[in-house]
Each structure stands twice: as structure tokens, then as C-alpha cells.
Scaffold this motif. Structure first.
Motif, mmCIF file in Angstrom:
data_model
loop_
_atom_site.group_PDB
_atom_site.id
_atom_site.type_symbol
_atom_site.label_atom_id
_atom_site.label_comp_id
_atom_site.label_asym_id
_atom_site.label_seq_id
_atom_site.Cartn_x
_atom_site.Cartn_y
_atom_site.Cartn_z
ATOM 1 N N LEU A 101 0.830 -1.208 0.000
ATOM 2 C CA LEU A 101 0.000 0.000 0.000
ATOM 3 C C LEU A 101 0.863 1.255 0.000
ATOM 4 N N ALA A 102 1.958 1.223 0.748
ATOM 5 C CA ALA A 102 2.843 2.387 0.817
ATOM 6 C C ALA A 102 3.529 2.625 -0.529
ATOM 7 N N LEU A 103 4.048 1.571 -1.143
ATOM 8 C CA LEU A 103 4.769 1.714 -2.407
ATOM 9 C C LEU A 103 3.847 2.100 -3.558
ATOM 10 N N LYS A 104 2.739 1.401 -3.691
ATOM 11 C CA LYS A 104 1.865 1.594 -4.855
ATOM 12 C C LYS A 104 0.953 2.813 -4.743
ATOM 13 N N HIS A 105 0.536 3.174 -3.522
ATOM 14 C CA HIS A 105 -0.482 4.213 -3.364
ATOM 15 C C HIS A 105 -0.130 5.318 -2.369
ATOM 16 N N LEU B 96 -4.851 4.405 12.166
ATOM 17 C CA LEU B 96 -4.704 5.760 11.636
ATOM 18 C C LEU B 96 -3.913 5.694 10.331
ATOM 19 N N LEU B 97 -4.606 5.963 9.215
ATOM 20 C CA LEU B 97 -3.974 5.937 7.898
ATOM 21 C C LEU B 97 -3.845 7.348 7.352
ATOM 22 N N VAL B 98 -2.830 7.555 6.515
ATOM 23 C CA VAL B 98 -2.639 8.811 5.806
ATOM 24 C C VAL B 98 -2.335 8.483 4.347
ATOM 25 N N ASN B 99 -2.823 9.326 3.455
ATOM 26 C CA ASN B 99 -2.561 9.173 2.029
ATOM 27 C C ASN B 99 -1.473 10.156 1.625
ATOM 28 N N LEU B 100 -0.258 9.665 1.437
ATOM 29 C CA LEU B 100 0.853 10.500 0.985
ATOM 30 C C LEU B 100 0.987 10.471 -0.533
#
Length: 155
Positions: free
Chosen positions: A77-81, A103-107
Motif C-alpha cells: 500500500l505504501a509503495l503503490k499508493h 490511523l492511515l494517511v494518504n501520501l
């Protein structure tokens, strides 16, 4: 002896999603899923770039005394999105009994939708050592000394 993590479903939770699970025999972390209340299951949750939100898991846990639960990002999820945790690793203390949220964040550069049942993070249960604190007049010397960030060199 293997520590046991006690798990309790929230009343509203979708139990068909199952408990956290190790996806391979050598996995260090057990994947945990988004578990939305019934009114949000079809739509999920869309995180805009730089937005953050606590995603429900539908679980409460009792962690054995002397252990903590760490919540860590899923590398795919971190690498692709660009989906990660802003406080990684998140720590759940052994005396916490409230709802387990992630707790998620969209970077990333694009909005990302988290769907009901998506694997959103991984949990690791690890031993904790509580120390005593001793105020002293000086600390011992080491070759590194007071060198801080980057002081050990690039290579």
C-alpha cells in the motif's frame, strides 16, 4: 509458551472478515482489515491526498501484560499508493481495551478508496521492558559521543 492475544468483536462488526491472520508461514506481522459499520460497507472510505483518518477494524483486544501491539504499514500500500501510518509504528498498550482503529494517511498524489475488508495494516505483538530512571551527573563516553543524525557517515 506462545502469548495469546484475546480478541473481542464489536457488536456491529462483520465477523465474516475473520480475525487478523499471518498470510505466510514466515510472516512477522498479521494482516488486519478495514471493518466498516453496515452503513459504510458499500462506499468504503476515500482518503484524499494528505488526508488522514482512523479506519475501524471492528475489534477490541486484550494484549498480555509485558507485551505491546505494534501497528505497521503494509509495504504494498505504501509503495503503490502512498498509504501509510503517520505514527508508525503505532503502539497499543497492554492495558488498553477500547476499539482498535488504524490511523492511515494518504501520501500519494491521487485519492485512494479503502474498501470494506481490505487489508490495511499489520500487527506485531512484541515484548516490552519497562526501565527504572536514574538521574546521574554525567554519562559514560563512547566513540560516537554526542554525534546525532547522520553522524556515523553515509556508507
Amino acid at each position: 509458551m506462545t502469548p495469546v492475544l484475546q480478541v473481542l468483536w464489536e457488536d456491529w462488526a462483520d465477523r465474516a472478515l475473520g480475525l487478523p491472520a499471518y498470510e505466510t508461514a514466515g510472516a512477522a506481522g498479521a494482516d488486519i482489515r478495514a471493518n466498516f459499520p453496515s452503513e459504510a460497507r458499500d462506499s468504503g472510505l476515500t482518503l484524499a491526498p494528505m488526508a488522514r483518518h482512523v479506519v475501524p477494524t471492528g475489534l477490541r483486544v486484550a494484549i498480555p501484560r509485558g507485551y505491546e501491539m505494534q501497528i505497521r504499514p503494509r509495504s504494498g500500500l505504501a509503495l503503490k499508493h502512498g498509504i501509510t501510518l503517520p505514527n508508525t509504528p503505532g503502539t497499543i498498550d497492554s492495558d488498553y481495551r477500547g476499539p482498535l482503529g488504524v490511523l492511515l494517511v494518504n501520501l500519494g498524489a491521487e485519492p485512494y478508496t479503502i474498501h470494506h475488508g481490505d487489508r490495511i495494516a499489520q500487527i506485531i505483538v512484541a515484548p516490552v521492558v519497562q526501565v527504572a530512571f536514574d538521574l546521574v551527573q554525567a554519562l559514560d563516553d563512547t566513540p560516537r559521543g554526542a554525534g546525532g543524525f547522520g553522524s556515523t557517515g553515509r556508507r
